[in-house]
Design an enzyme around this catalytic site. Structure first.
Site, short mmCIF file in Angstrom:
data_model
loop_
_atom_site.label_atom_id
_atom_site.label_comp_id
_atom_site.label_asym_id
_atom_site.label_seq_id
_atom_site.Cartn_x
_atom_site.Cartn_y
_atom_site.Cartn_z
N ASP A 60 13.98 -2.82 -87.96
CA ASP A 60 12.98 -2.90 -86.90
C ASP A 60 11.69 -2.23 -87.32
O ASP A 60 11.65 -1.44 -88.29
CB ASP A 60 13.52 -2.29 -85.60
N GLU A 78 16.23 1.61 -85.15
CA GLU A 78 15.96 2.97 -85.63
C GLU A 78 14.75 3.58 -84.94
O GLU A 78 14.72 4.77 -84.64
CB GLU A 78 15.74 2.96 -87.15
#
Length: 419
Positions: free
Chosen positions: A82, A147
């Site tokens: 991400d 994350e």
């Protein structure tokens, strides 16, 4: 020590950049990591590397695990899929989701944080397999989702047992000429307050949601400062690289203050919002705290201070709710581990600048991966990138990205051969 020759490489320079370009083009701001996972799984399958795209129960979001070799030792290599929002797209010099090269720099959202590190690790894994460089042990890729907004993916992989037998971990976050075997923890508390709205000229029937929340925020801050004032902090030693964090040459007093500040936990009130209009008693308010923790005063200590103050306000009648949206513990890895020693030594053969071994102020998936490993575990946060993470016109130096691929190949195989 193994030095890769140009003729031995499986991927061309153009192919390495194309892989990075392809995953930068997949917009993964709190979504779509499954598309990156599927892309990497397909890439790995071309070289007969088995992988598993692990669903999370959230549409479009997944972790990825892949493995080559067998038996011990097991080295984990990890990166998150991400990215943060591109922000004002019009402020970018080029499309943030089109990897664009200018003056030896590769621009794009995630080019530094951290799709270049992820791509470099995946390419290194394929090169090692195709060139027959893995003489013993196992390499396990752990690509995570989420994350940037809670590090949930790494929690799920750890709880599922994917790091139980891992002996060392490399996380390819951008580290800009540093090697991090440790870092601070990070916590986010969101506290909401409910009240009752009335016209501000008739306040008797209303309950102001902002006022008790303001008092609570200040009291929590004061209680935190009181709890930490007499603790000697020093387990995370930033002194070898103070210039990275704003030290000024010749300012001995200021630099000493900075050194102490970096070693300590940090309490911040980062968001405060409430009310709708000036002539209405507000019926809602919200405050967000971000707290950076250290081994001497960790997340459990912070929770203790928070609970004491929070329960006091509940007892006084405050209508509060709380959410702990991030609970990333400090990472206290092995500063003197063989992995750190090798990374420091081998980097001299691949990178133009000496790499300093220091803690990291930010947090990573590493804290979750080593949750049950204990202090001193061999782990490093070490990867390509610049200080442009989360910024407009984020970029990675092309040579830095390419050099890290070769460095990872050498580091991973040398570590496994020596264990």
């Amino acid at each position: 020590m193994f030095f890769l020759t140009k003729a031995a490489k499986i991927f061309t320079e153009e192919e390495k950049i194309k892989i990075l370009s392809d995953i930068v083009a997949i917009e993964t701001v709190d979504r779509n990591e499954e598309d990156v996972a599927n892309y990497l799984a397909n890439l790995l399958s071309k070289y007969d590397i088995p992988s598993k795209v692990i669903p999370t129960g959230i549409p479009g979001r997944a972790n990825l695990v892949a493995e080559i070799g067998s038996g011990a030792p097991v080295i984990g290599i990890s990166g998150h899929m991400d990215v943060v929002s591109a922000g004002n797209v019009d402020a970018w010099t080029s499309d943030p989701y089109t990897l664009t090269e200018r003056d030896g720099k590769l621009y794009g959202r995630g080019s530094t944080d951290m799709k270049s590190g992820l791509a470099a690790l995946v390419i290194a894994m394929i090169e090692i397999k195709e060139q027959g460089l893995l003489k013993k042990g196992t390499i396990r890729l752990l690509a995570t989702y989420n994350e940037e907004n809670g590090a949930v993916g790494s929690i799920q992989l750890e709880e599922a047992g994917y790091v139980k037998d891992v002996d060392a971990i490399i996380i390819g976050e951008p580290t800009a000429n540093t090697i991090h075997p440790s870092h601070k923890g990070s916590m986010n508390f969101v506290v909401s307050s409910r009240g009752r709205s009335v016209h501000s000229s008739k306040p008797r029937g209303g309950i102001n949601a902002i006022e008790p929340l303001m008092d609570f925020a200040l009291e929590f801050k004061a209680a935190f400062e009181e709890a930490t004032k007499d603790i000697h902090f020093g387990q995370l030693d930033f002194s070898p690289a103070l210039d990275i964090y704003g030290a000024v040459e010749g300012d001995d007093e200021g630099n000493a203050e900075l050194d102490q500040l970096l070693k300590q936990p940090k309490f911040s009130i980062t968001v405060f919002r409430g009310g709708d209009q000036v002539n209405t008693i507000p019926d809602h308010a919200e405050v967000v705290f971000n707290i950076r923790t250290v081994p001497e005063f960790d997340n459990e200590d912070v929770k203790g201070v928070f609970s004491t103050v929070y329960n006091k306000y509940l007892d006084k009648g405050a209508d509060f709710d709380v959410q702990l949206t991030l609970d990333l513990k400090p990472l206290n890895g092995g500063v003197d581990s063989i992995l750190v020693e090798l990374a420091e030594k081998l980097s001299k053969d691949y990178l133009p600048v000496e790499q300093l071994v220091v803690p990291m102020t930010g947090g990573t998936d590493g804290a979750n991966f080593v949750a049950n490993k204990g202090d001193g575990f061999p782990i490093i946060i070490f990867g390509p990138g610049t200080e442009t993470s989360h910024q407009i016109d984020e970029y990675v130096e092309k040579d830095n990205y390419l050099s890290f691929i070769d460095l990872y190949i050498d580091l991973i195989t040398t570590y496994l051969d020596g264990e």
